[in-house]
Design an enzyme around this catalytic site. Structure first.
Site, mmCIF file in Angstrom:
data_model
loop_
_atom_site.group_PDB
_atom_site.id
_atom_site.type_symbol
_atom_site.label_atom_id
_atom_site.label_comp_id
_atom_site.label_asym_id
_atom_site.label_seq_id
_atom_site.Cartn_x
_atom_site.Cartn_y
_atom_site.Cartn_z
ATOM 1 N N ASP A 188 -0.325 60.812 27.220
ATOM 2 C CA ASP A 188 -1.365 60.153 28.017
ATOM 3 C C ASP A 188 -2.313 61.162 28.642
ATOM 4 O OD1 ASP A 188 0.076 57.996 27.383
ATOM 5 O OD2 ASP A 188 0.693 57.459 29.428
ATOM 6 N N GLU A 217 -3.405 63.932 27.524
ATOM 7 C CA GLU A 217 -4.441 64.393 26.582
ATOM 8 C C GLU A 217 -5.520 63.337 26.431
ATOM 9 O OE1 GLU A 217 -4.990 67.273 25.388
ATOM 10 O OE2 GLU A 217 -3.124 68.051 26.233
ATOM 11 N N TYR A 218 -5.062 62.086 26.381
ATOM 12 C CA TYR A 218 -6.029 60.980 26.269
ATOM 13 C C TYR A 218 -6.934 60.988 27.504
ATOM 14 C CZ TYR A 218 -7.943 56.298 25.718
ATOM 15 O OH TYR A 218 -8.812 55.244 25.587
ATOM 16 N N ASP A 219 -6.308 61.137 28.673
ATOM 17 C CA ASP A 219 -7.088 61.118 29.919
ATOM 18 C C ASP A 219 -8.129 62.225 29.947
ATOM 19 O OD1 ASP A 219 -5.538 59.027 30.610
ATOM 20 O OD2 ASP A 219 -4.220 60.154 31.958
ATOM 21 N N SER A 272 -9.160 21.590 18.698
ATOM 22 C CA SER A 272 -7.750 21.702 19.102
ATOM 23 C C SER A 272 -6.881 21.283 17.917
ATOM 24 C CB SER A 272 -7.486 20.850 20.334
ATOM 25 O OG SER A 272 -7.805 19.529 20.027
ATOM 26 N N LEU A 273 -5.587 21.216 18.131
ATOM 27 C CA LEU A 273 -4.655 20.906 17.041
ATOM 28 C C LEU A 273 -3.907 19.618 17.351
ATOM 29 C CD1 LEU A 273 -3.058 24.455 16.677
ATOM 30 C CD2 LEU A 273 -4.439 23.327 14.928
ATOM 31 N N GLU A 328 2.179 30.314 11.464
ATOM 32 C CA GLU A 328 2.013 31.370 12.478
ATOM 33 C C GLU A 328 2.514 30.871 13.829
ATOM 34 O OE1 GLU A 328 -2.678 31.205 13.146
ATOM 35 O OE2 GLU A 328 -2.183 31.618 11.075
ATOM 36 N N LYS A 388 2.559 29.650 17.592
ATOM 37 C CA LYS A 388 1.557 29.049 18.485
ATOM 38 C C LYS A 388 1.665 29.802 19.804
ATOM 39 C CE LYS A 388 -0.425 24.763 20.085
ATOM 40 N NZ LYS A 388 -0.643 25.151 21.466
ATOM 41 N N ASP A 446 1.154 31.141 23.488
ATOM 42 C CA ASP A 446 0.964 30.401 24.738
ATOM 43 C C ASP A 446 0.057 31.182 25.672
ATOM 44 O OD1 ASP A 446 1.213 28.344 26.442
ATOM 45 O OD2 ASP A 446 3.283 28.734 27.023
ATOM 46 N N GLU A 463 -6.232 33.974 20.576
ATOM 47 C CA GLU A 463 -5.565 33.630 21.832
ATOM 48 C C GLU A 463 -5.400 34.889 22.680
ATOM 49 O OE1 GLU A 463 -4.953 30.454 22.052
ATOM 50 O OE2 GLU A 463 -3.282 30.076 23.418
ATOM 51 N N TYR A 488 -6.676 34.255 15.293
ATOM 52 C CA TYR A 488 -6.104 33.298 14.344
ATOM 53 C C TYR A 488 -7.163 32.541 13.542
ATOM 54 C CZ TYR A 488 -6.688 30.278 18.474
ATOM 55 O OH TYR A 488 -7.173 29.621 19.566
ATOM 56 N N LYS A 512 5.529 21.760 17.780
ATOM 57 C CA LYS A 512 5.846 22.269 19.121
ATOM 58 C C LYS A 512 7.357 22.420 19.338
ATOM 59 C CE LYS A 512 3.160 22.270 22.300
ATOM 60 N NZ LYS A 512 2.113 21.550 22.995
ATOM 61 N N CYS A 551 31.353 31.306 54.652
ATOM 62 C CA CYS A 551 31.687 30.969 53.268
ATOM 63 C C CYS A 551 32.052 29.482 53.192
ATOM 64 C CB CYS A 551 32.867 31.829 52.812
ATOM 65 S SG CYS A 551 33.550 31.300 51.232
ATOM 66 N N CYS A 605 36.211 29.455 52.163
ATOM 67 C CA CYS A 605 37.298 29.899 53.056
ATOM 68 C C CYS A 605 36.834 29.988 54.513
ATOM 69 C CB CYS A 605 37.851 31.238 52.582
ATOM 70 S SG CYS A 605 36.732 32.605 52.889
ATOM 71 N N CYS A 637 30.666 36.613 51.251
ATOM 72 C CA CYS A 637 31.815 36.137 52.017
ATOM 73 C C CYS A 637 32.680 37.358 52.325
ATOM 74 C CB CYS A 637 32.586 35.131 51.169
ATOM 75 S SG CYS A 637 34.275 34.898 51.697
ATOM 76 N N CYS A 643 39.970 34.636 50.136
ATOM 77 C CA CYS A 643 39.093 33.529 49.745
ATOM 78 C C CYS A 643 39.484 33.009 48.354
ATOM 79 C CB CYS A 643 37.644 34.001 49.748
ATOM 80 S SG CYS A 643 36.492 32.750 49.140
#
Ligand code: IVH
Length: 693
Positions: free
Chosen positions: A50, A52-54, A99-100, A130, A132, A134, A190, A242, A335, A429, A432, A447, A453
């Site tokens: 990271d 090096e990326y920075d 929509s589906l 594929e 679905k 969420d 999505e 998708y 679903k 408790c 007991c 307890c 107990c």
């Protein structure tokens, strides 16, 4: 792969030694940064640290600050957010976002396939299946390869422009790669929050005293609709594409492929993220198998899904099948049973665990959720009850995902009955009546009755008899409860003085069951040291710690007399566990029970040190996946460890061998991709036979 030199510093071109023009340098930095962020966020396989990326990122920031004319919309620096809006602009979708239709049973899928078959006049059709996802639908618009608009679905005709937030999603390319993409390309997909990111986000919300999100979809929606794009940038969002919307290209009337699965591949070659679970199927009957296998692997997927989607693969056939109102006839969502449902919280009972921990359990009006009828759900502890604000009598949202214990997510405040009170855990408790107290900032109260107990005694005996402990076949939870209630046994050592007559005199216990139980108790006496330590039920000493203790000390009396400081030299034993072990063996009662167990004849073979033995799998990192049919998974794991292996739960580059049972899924796939050695169950059994203990 773009090349870069890590020796370049963060200074701008004025003191750079490169002969490139600044413009070229900026382009070069774009492609290096895009390459590495694709490896990190999409392929999950970073190539450089990271830091090096920075460094490279900072270099680009410096140039852009000094030369604003070189700052472009597709610069990786534009992903960090910063713009704060008053509201989102409305966008009318050039092509509506549909929509589906939903199906909930195999019969409905059969009907779907039959309808298509008729529409296509019995022509063969392939299907693409594929997950679905969420999350939330999004439409990304690329012009000349540059991401210029990102619109939510809204009502399907008009959505909101969330481009500033979408730019912060690292897996979405700001510019398409390659050169073959059309002039205008709308990509539909999505946006979601991966499960791990969601957990981390909620933990940090709790730490900041801010509200948590009920599920990853709400978290994704809340993040995408942030007016401050810096906040969106801090949220771990991701996307899978998708489908496509508008496509225009002046040079080529139809630059896109002619089947759905090839279009997804094509999008992928332009740098767009596609879900790896997409699968082309030759016949609709395979859909059910796909559904079952994804449902099985659902808990292991890194993102939430709520079903699968089947789509006719050929675009020409899709066109022939047509649409019904706002959904295509050529696709359907199959679903999964809902994982959340609403019901009433009738009462809160308090359960006492093996170590005395008091757990509030919500008693619910029975509700069908996650494929089963749920009547109880955990509420964890007082802080959780306070945080969620649930009260007895509330209508509550209950969640049951996979095999996870059902959980009360939140109350429905608008439906709260009058005269409810906030709930407070009892300070004694419930079994007991000893004092219950919270120690060391623990979330749970406990307890203080210890083995006085009956609830704790029952749990301790159940644990002792359980499969991973002494594995006493035939001694189930109900039987333990009956025996303790009838005062036939008080602690684990009493099990060894049970007689056939006393057992067979119990309700629903015949002579045969009594014989079998006595036989199992006899058999369990021959055990291993790690199992014995684990079965004692010392707080926070699980299987792995028991094994580490056994391997470190080899002789039980050594463990018994070890002091906390010394115990911490054992791998994985920290100060809390060390303290628990020392204080367990400090208690006279525990030592009396242990002596009785040993006198009853419990024994184990001497532990031979690794270096005293040639272990065939010494330090080999092994992953077990899928279901085994001959051997029980825990036994297989224990045997692998005995042979010197280190058994890990996830496949990585370090994994040296994957043992794949039936229905092995993503772990096996990853192992194949990484070229790791793979063994099936039969080969594993042959190996065990070869090194029979
Ligand atoms: S296709 C014309 N594929 O489900 C078909 N939708 O009720 C358009 N979704 O709003 C949708 N995963 O947000 C499709 N693999 C997938 C999907 C998917 C999730 C969502 C999408 C859409 C809703 C449809």
């Amino acid at each position: 792969m773009p090349t870069f030199s890590t020796s370049t510093t963060t200074s701008s071109a004025s003191n750079s030694t490169c002969s490139d023009t600044l413009q070229e340098q900026v382009q070069h930095l774009h492609s290096i940064l895009n390459y590495h962020s694709h490896r990190y966020y999409v392929l999950d396989d970073p190539e450089i640290p990271d830091s090096e990326y920075d460094k490279l990122f900072c270099q680009l920031e410096v140039i852009e600050a000094e030369h604003p004319e070189l700052l472009s919309l597709d610069s990786p620096t534009q992903r960090v957010g910063g713009k704060v809006l008053d509201s989102f602009q409305q966008i009318t979708h050039q092509m509506p976002m549909l929509s589906l239709s939903n199906a909930f049973s195999s019969d409905e899928i059969k009907d779907f396939a039959q309808r298509i078959d008729e529409r296509l006049e019995h022509e063969h059709f392939d299907i693409v299946a594929e997950p679905k996802l969420d999350g939330l639908a999004i439409s990304l618009r690329y012009e000349y390869g540059l991401l210029i608009q990102a619109a939510t679905r809204g009502d399907g005709t008009t959505g909101e422009d969330v481009i500033n937030n979408v730019r912060t999603i690292q897996s979405i390319p700001l510019r398409l790669t390659g050169a073959t993409y059309p002039r205008i390309l709308e990509v539909r997909g999505e946006i979601f929050m991966p499960k791990k990111g969601f957990e981390r986000l909620n933990q940090s919300q709790i730490a900041k005293g801010e509200k948590t999100f009920a599920n990853p979809r709400n978290a994704a929606a809340g993040s995408l609709r942030q007016l401050d794009s810096k906040t969106a940038a801090s949220r771990p969002l991701d996307m899978f594409c998708y489908g496509i919307g508008v496509v225009e290209d002046p040079h080529d009337d139809d630059p896109m492929q002619t089947t759905h699965h090839l279009i997804l591949n094509q999008l992928n070659t332009w740098g767009l993220p596609i879900c790896s679970e997409v699968k082309k199927l030759n016949q609709w009957q395979d859909c059910i198998e796909y559904y079952d296998s994804i449902l099985l692997r659902r808990p292991d997927l890194p993102y939430e899904i709520d079903g699968v989607v089947y789509k006719v693969d050929s675009l020409a056939q899709q066109q022939k099948a047509g649409f019904i109102s706002r959904a295509p006839r050529w696709a359907i969502a199959h679903k999964f049973p809902a994982e959340e449902a609403m019901t009433r919280l009738l009462n809160i009972d308090v359960q006492v665990g093996r170590t005395g921990a008091l757990t509030p359990v919500g008693r619910l009006e029975p509700v069908f959720v996650g494929g089963v009828t749920v009547t109880n759900a955990t509420l964890h502890n007082q802080s959780e009850i306070d945080r969620k604000g649930v009260r007895i009598g509330d209508m509550v949202i209950v969640r049951r995902a996979g095999d996870v214990i059902p959980e009360i997510v939140k109350p429905v405040l608008s439906a709260r009955p009058e005269q409810t009170d906030a709930y407070t855990m009892p300070d004694h408790c419930p079994i007991c009546h000893s004092l219950a107290e919270r120690v060391n900032d623990e979330a749970k109260s406990r307890c203080t009755g210890g083995l006085f107990c009956p609830a704790q005694r029952k749990e301790a005996i159940k644990h002792f008899a359980s499969r991973k402990a002494m594995d006493i076949d035939g001694l189930g939870d109900k039987l333990v409860e009956q025996m303790v209630d009838a005062e036939m046994i008080h602690d684990i050592s009493d099990l060894f003085s049970l007689s056939i007559d006393s057992i067979s005199a119990m309700e629903r216990m015949g002579q045969k069951s009594a014989d079998n139980l006595i036989q199992s108790i006899e058999t369990c006496k021959s055990t291993t040291l790690p199992r014995f330590i684990y079965s004692l039920g010392i707080r926070e000493v699980g299987e792995a710690t028991a094994l580490a203790l056994a391997n470190h000390y080899r002789y039980f009396p050594e463990i018994k007399k070890a002091k906390s400081e010394e115990l911490q030299e054992v791998p994985d034993v920290g100060p809390v566990v060390a303290h628990n072990i020392e204080s367990f063996f400090d208690q006279e009662h525990n030592n009396e029970v242990i002596n009785q167990l040993l006198q009853a004849g419990i024994h184990w073979p001497e532990i031979i040190k690794k270096d005293e033995l040639e272990l065939p799998l010494l330090d080999k990192i092994i992953v077990l996946t899928g279901s085994l049919s001959v051997m029980n998974r825990n036994d297989a794991k224990a045997r692998l460890i005995e042979l010197g292996a280190k058994v890990s739960g996830s496949v990585s580059k370090k994994t040296q061998l994957v043992i794949a049972g039936d229905k092995a899924g993503s772990k096996l796939k990853k192992a194949e991709e990484l070229g790791i050695e793979i063994m099936d169950e039969a080969e594993m059994l042959a190996l065990f036979n070869h090194y029979e203990s």
